[in-house]
Design a protein around this motif. Structure first.
Motif, mmCIF file in Angstrom:
data_model
loop_
_atom_site.group_PDB
_atom_site.id
_atom_site.type_symbol
_atom_site.label_atom_id
_atom_site.label_comp_id
_atom_site.label_asym_id
_atom_site.label_seq_id
_atom_site.Cartn_x
_atom_site.Cartn_y
_atom_site.Cartn_z
ATOM 1 N N ARG A 1 0.691 -1.135 -0.029
ATOM 2 C CA ARG A 1 0.138 -0.153 0.086
ATOM 3 C C ARG A 1 0.720 1.263 0.003
ATOM 4 N NH1 ARG A 1 -4.021 1.857 -2.241
ATOM 5 N NH2 ARG A 1 -4.873 3.673 -1.390
ATOM 6 N N GLY A 2 1.906 1.080 0.884
ATOM 7 C CA GLY A 2 2.722 2.386 0.806
ATOM 8 C C GLY A 2 3.317 2.910 -0.698
ATOM 9 N N CYS A 3 3.589 1.663 -1.169
ATOM 10 C CA CYS A 3 4.221 2.105 -2.753
ATOM 11 C C CYS A 3 3.023 2.559 -3.593
ATOM 12 C CB CYS A 3 4.852 0.666 -3.324
ATOM 13 S SG CYS A 3 6.649 0.494 -2.652
ATOM 14 N N ASP A 4 1.928 2.004 -3.291
ATOM 15 C CA ASP A 4 0.635 2.480 -4.324
ATOM 16 C C ASP A 4 0.430 3.816 -3.630
ATOM 17 O OD1 ASP A 4 0.530 0.360 -5.703
ATOM 18 O OD2 ASP A 4 -1.322 -0.556 -4.573
ATOM 19 N N LEU A 5 0.670 4.204 -2.608
ATOM 20 C CA LEU A 5 0.040 5.582 -2.083
ATOM 21 C C LEU A 5 1.286 6.688 -2.773
ATOM 22 C CD1 LEU A 5 -0.535 5.115 1.629
ATOM 23 C CD2 LEU A 5 -2.174 6.107 -0.100
ATOM 24 N N LEU A 6 2.653 6.081 -2.782
ATOM 25 C CA LEU A 6 3.479 7.023 -3.412
ATOM 26 C C LEU A 6 3.376 7.269 -4.976
ATOM 27 C CD1 LEU A 6 6.763 5.629 -1.596
ATOM 28 C CD2 LEU A 6 5.666 8.024 -1.437
ATOM 29 N N ARG A 7 2.839 5.994 -5.644
ATOM 30 C CA ARG A 7 2.466 6.141 -6.813
ATOM 31 C C ARG A 7 1.108 6.993 -7.498
ATOM 32 N NH1 ARG A 7 5.001 0.715 -7.429
ATOM 33 N NH2 ARG A 7 3.404 -0.162 -6.327
ATOM 34 N N SER A 8 0.506 6.772 -6.284
ATOM 35 C CA SER A 8 -0.908 7.983 -6.714
ATOM 36 C C SER A 8 -0.400 9.371 -6.354
ATOM 37 C CB SER A 8 -1.756 7.359 -5.642
ATOM 38 O OG SER A 8 -2.355 6.467 -6.451
ATOM 39 N N ARG B 1 2.314 10.641 -6.800
ATOM 40 C CA ARG B 1 3.155 11.466 -7.736
ATOM 41 C C ARG B 1 2.078 12.309 -8.778
ATOM 42 N NH1 ARG B 1 6.819 6.664 -10.170
ATOM 43 N NH2 ARG B 1 7.154 7.996 -11.831
ATOM 44 N N GLN B 2 0.762 11.797 -8.617
ATOM 45 C CA GLN B 2 -0.169 12.570 -9.830
ATOM 46 C C GLN B 2 -0.812 13.615 -9.019
ATOM 47 O OE1 GLN B 2 -3.363 10.041 -10.905
ATOM 48 N NE2 GLN B 2 -2.147 8.401 -10.097
ATOM 49 N N VAL B 3 -0.353 13.841 -7.632
ATOM 50 C CA VAL B 3 -0.990 14.982 -7.026
ATOM 51 C C VAL B 3 0.177 16.377 -6.937
ATOM 52 C CG1 VAL B 3 -2.081 15.865 -4.951
ATOM 53 C CG2 VAL B 3 -2.287 13.364 -5.661
ATOM 54 N N PRO B 4 -0.290 17.515 -7.413
ATOM 55 C CA PRO B 4 0.824 18.208 -7.601
ATOM 56 C C PRO B 4 1.384 19.108 -6.145
ATOM 57 C CG PRO B 4 -0.942 19.102 -8.736
ATOM 58 C CD PRO B 4 -1.108 17.796 -8.359
ATOM 59 N N THR B 5 0.269 19.009 -5.085
ATOM 60 C CA THR B 5 0.278 19.685 -4.196
ATOM 61 C C THR B 5 1.301 18.999 -3.029
ATOM 62 O OG1 THR B 5 -1.746 18.839 -3.434
ATOM 63 C CG2 THR B 5 -1.748 21.027 -4.522
ATOM 64 N N GLY B 6 1.830 18.167 -3.054
ATOM 65 C CA GLY B 6 2.798 17.429 -2.043
ATOM 66 C C GLY B 6 3.817 16.678 -2.724
ATOM 67 N N ALA C 1 8.772 3.494 -6.333
ATOM 68 C CA ALA C 1 7.566 3.918 -6.394
ATOM 69 C C ALA C 1 7.200 5.579 -6.596
ATOM 70 C CB ALA C 1 6.638 3.461 -5.477
ATOM 71 N N TRP C 2 8.011 6.151 -5.965
ATOM 72 C CA TRP C 2 8.060 7.835 -5.898
ATOM 73 C C TRP C 2 8.584 8.221 -7.405
ATOM 74 C CZ3 TRP C 2 5.294 11.641 -4.488
ATOM 75 C CH2 TRP C 2 5.933 12.826 -4.690
ATOM 76 N N GLY C 3 9.388 7.352 -7.672
ATOM 77 C CA GLY C 3 10.115 7.935 -8.967
ATOM 78 C C GLY C 3 11.275 8.848 -8.877
ATOM 79 N N GLY C 4 11.955 8.630 -7.884
ATOM 80 C CA GLY C 4 12.972 9.609 -7.473
ATOM 81 C C GLY C 4 13.867 9.368 -6.305
ATOM 82 N N ASP D 1 -8.402 7.753 -10.438
ATOM 83 C CA ASP D 1 -7.646 7.335 -9.230
ATOM 84 C C ASP D 1 -8.182 7.924 -7.944
ATOM 85 O OD1 ASP D 1 -5.677 6.473 -7.330
ATOM 86 O OD2 ASP D 1 -3.996 7.034 -8.348
ATOM 87 N N ASP D 2 -9.108 7.003 -7.282
ATOM 88 C CA ASP D 2 -9.670 7.923 -6.218
ATOM 89 C C ASP D 2 -8.576 8.112 -4.915
ATOM 90 O OD1 ASP D 2 -9.483 5.179 -5.518
ATOM 91 O OD2 ASP D 2 -11.758 4.964 -5.006
ATOM 92 N N THR D 3 -7.621 7.127 -4.935
ATOM 93 C CA THR D 3 -6.163 7.378 -3.872
ATOM 94 C C THR D 3 -5.662 8.921 -4.116
ATOM 95 O OG1 THR D 3 -5.989 4.939 -3.686
ATOM 96 C CG2 THR D 3 -4.379 6.491 -3.067
ATOM 97 N N ALA D 4 -5.559 9.222 -5.495
ATOM 98 C CA ALA D 4 -4.757 10.290 -5.693
ATOM 99 C C ALA D 4 -5.788 11.411 -5.220
ATOM 100 C CB ALA D 4 -4.558 10.706 -7.044
ATOM 101 N N ALA D 5 -7.272 11.250 -5.446
ATOM 102 C CA ALA D 5 -8.295 12.281 -5.071
ATOM 103 C C ALA D 5 -8.312 12.442 -3.428
ATOM 104 C CB ALA D 5 -9.506 11.983 -5.609
ATOM 105 N N HIS D 6 -8.052 11.353 -2.842
ATOM 106 C CA HIS D 6 -8.023 11.313 -1.362
ATOM 107 C C HIS D 6 -6.680 12.205 -0.746
ATOM 108 C CE1 HIS D 6 -10.182 9.882 2.022
ATOM 109 N NE2 HIS D 6 -9.146 8.934 2.481
ATOM 110 N N ILE D 7 -5.719 11.680 -1.408
ATOM 111 C CA ILE D 7 -4.329 12.330 -1.204
ATOM 112 C C ILE D 7 -4.546 13.805 -1.296
ATOM 113 C CG2 ILE D 7 -1.924 12.662 -1.685
ATOM 114 C CD1 ILE D 7 -1.885 9.623 -2.267
ATOM 115 N N ALA D 8 -5.065 14.225 -2.401
ATOM 116 C CA ALA D 8 -5.234 15.649 -2.795
ATOM 117 C C ALA D 8 -6.114 16.549 -1.593
ATOM 118 C CB ALA D 8 -5.728 15.893 -4.029
#
Ligand code: NAD
Length: 445
Positions: free
Chosen positions: A53-60, A62-67, A86-89, A388-395
């Motif tokens: 899940r942690g890696c999936d959270l990091l992948r999601s 990446r789509q959220v520009p505010t964090g 997963a974070w890509g960096g 991706d609802d996880t990206a929306a949730h993180i946002a």
């Protein structure tokens, strides 16, 4: 920053064969609105637990520009590299999450550990002045949940539990329909989520390099019963009550959170009765592979069931109202209105004479001179491909960290959903009806 909202692309008329007899139908694709930072500041977060899940959270994320991710902790060494990928960096990594809490440049902590660490990491993060995004189920047991609510509120922190469907535009649309009253009176909800594979039953891979050298086994156990290094318990912890919460904590919580988000019910169930069994995956696990529970919520019954030995494709919440039915299934929701216009009901006249029936019909017509209103259309709404609802949730979480406005799935919402899981497990294991005693904040048999 704007909350994700939806606009409606033009409705598409469906063919008559696709809908219930007598009702026209329309379908729409929901459209997320892009989010932009209110001040342009990026929330700096670190993550504790970079497994699946942690890696999936990091992948999601990446789509959220505010964090931006600025650190990661995991007890298994190799997952430090998994986190970077997963974070890509590049991100600094550690086995000891407390070093992340010491950092002044970290605004928020994501907790994606096994359930039995949620309380400890959250409380430590709150004590260090960090906001917290904690994966579902928020708590591993009742006491953990109570302690987490108290700490978050005392520390005036932003907290979000990680059942991402609460931020989904599909669930927001369902909540809008529910709140409109178009369903009529709702007293019954059925929700289920099935799987049918070893992975769906938590039989996850055990990597070849797993050893006491690469895994901090003692830190994993913390206050769970001490035992020698056991990679099965580390990588497949969901099967064991010392670390996980079974189907309740894994899947029920998503359905209960979804139900809460749609209906606005944000309270502890007063009563739960569970049945189920361990039928197929008899591999030494503590939990059943089929579990069903009937809950009492104010004014309605909620029936939840999860099966690890069937996959009907189901991830479904069906809400039965006196004026219509709302079904959220996977990526689509459908509202089907019911014909509740009064009509002459012939069945009750089957035991009457022809003369009586004719008279009854005439009297009914005289009492109902107006022609009945046309039945409303069946409406369906679908998520766009790749949503991706996880990206929306993180946002949503980042926005709350920025604005200090509470998220919907805050510590109280998350606590209530997790309590539903704990009551379900209590009922199953004690073979009794479990009731919530609000006076003592505890489960009674
Ligand atoms: N929201 C969702 O859809 C969703 C999906 C899957 C899992 N989850 C939740 O996410 C959490 C993690 O599940 P997972 O499948 O990723 O498990 P996992 O076993 O794959 O990963 C958990 C990781 O946490 C690490 N960890 C545990 N305690 C730690 C600590 N004190 N410090 C640093 N690292 C620690 C472990 O080393 C492990 O690598 C669970 O609570 C689970 O219920 C949520």
């Amino acid at each position: 920053m704007k909350l994700p909202s939806m606009t409606r692309r033009e409705f598409v008329r469906l063919g008559a064969g696709a809908v219930a007899a007598g009702a026209a139908a329309k379908a729409a694709l929901l459209e997320p609105v892009a989010m932009a930072a209110e001040t342009g500041r990026r929330i700096r977060f670190a993550i504790v637990g970079t497994g699946i899940r942690g890696c999936d959270l990091l992948r999601s994320a990446r789509q959220v520009p505010t964090g931006v991710c600025v650190g990661a902790a995991d007890l298994y060494e190799t997952r430090h590299q998994a986190a970077r990928e997963a974070w890509g960096g590049e991100i600094p990594t550690t086995r000891d999450y407390r070093t992340l809490l010491d950092r002044k440049d970290v605004d928020a902590i994501f907790v994606a550990t096994s359930d039995h660490h949620h309380r400890r990491v959250t409380l430590d993060a709150v004590a260090a002045g960090k906001d917290v995004y904690c994966e579902k189920p928020m708590s591993h047991n009742v006491a953990d949940g109570l302690a987490m609510v108290e700490a978050v509120q005392a520390g005036k922190r932003i907290f979000q539990a990680g059942s991402q469907r609460v931020s989904s535009i599909l669930y927001k649309k369902a909540a809008e329909i529910y709140a409109s009253g178009r369903l009529g009176e709702v007293h019954s909800i059925d929700a289920h989520l099935n799987r049918n594979s070893p992975g769906g039953a938590w039989v996850y891979p055990i990597p070849a390099d797993a050893s006491p050298e690469t895994v901090d086994w003692e830190a994993f156990l913390v206050d769970a019963p001490q035992r020698p290094f056991d990679p099965m318990r580390f990588f497949r912890w969901r099967k064991f009550a010392d670390y996980g919460s079974g189907l309740g904590g894994d899947l029920f919580v998503h359905l209960l959170s979804g139900m809460q988000a749609i209906t606005g019910v944000n309270t502890v169930t007063s009563r739960a009765y569970s049945s189920g069994g361990l039928y197929h995956f008899k591999d030494g696990r503590d939990f059943p592979d089929f579990l069903e529970t009937v809950y009492d919520y104010p004014g309605m019954q909620v029936h939840v069931h999860c099966n690890q030995n069937n996959n009907d494709g189901g991830d479904t919440i069906s809400i039965y109202g006196s004026a219509g039915t709302l079904v959220v299934a996977g990526n689509t929701l459908t509202f089907t209105p019911q014909d509740v216009t009064p009509h002459f009901e012939i069945y009750g006249w089957h035991g009457m004479t022809e003369a009586q029936t004719k008279q009854g019909q005439e009297e009914w017509k005289a009492a109902h001179p107006a022609s009945p209103a046309a039945l409303g259309e069946v409406e369906s709404f679908t998520l766009p491909q790749g949503y991706d609802d996880t990206a929306a949730h993180i946002a949503n979480f980042f926005r709350a960290v920025e604005t200090r406005e509470h998220v919907m799935e805050d510590e109280v919402f998350g606590h209530h959903a997790a309590l539903g899981c704990h009551l379900a497990n209590y009922s199953y294991f004690h073979r009794t009806v479990a009731t919530w005693d609000a006076a003592t904040n505890s489960i009674k048999g």
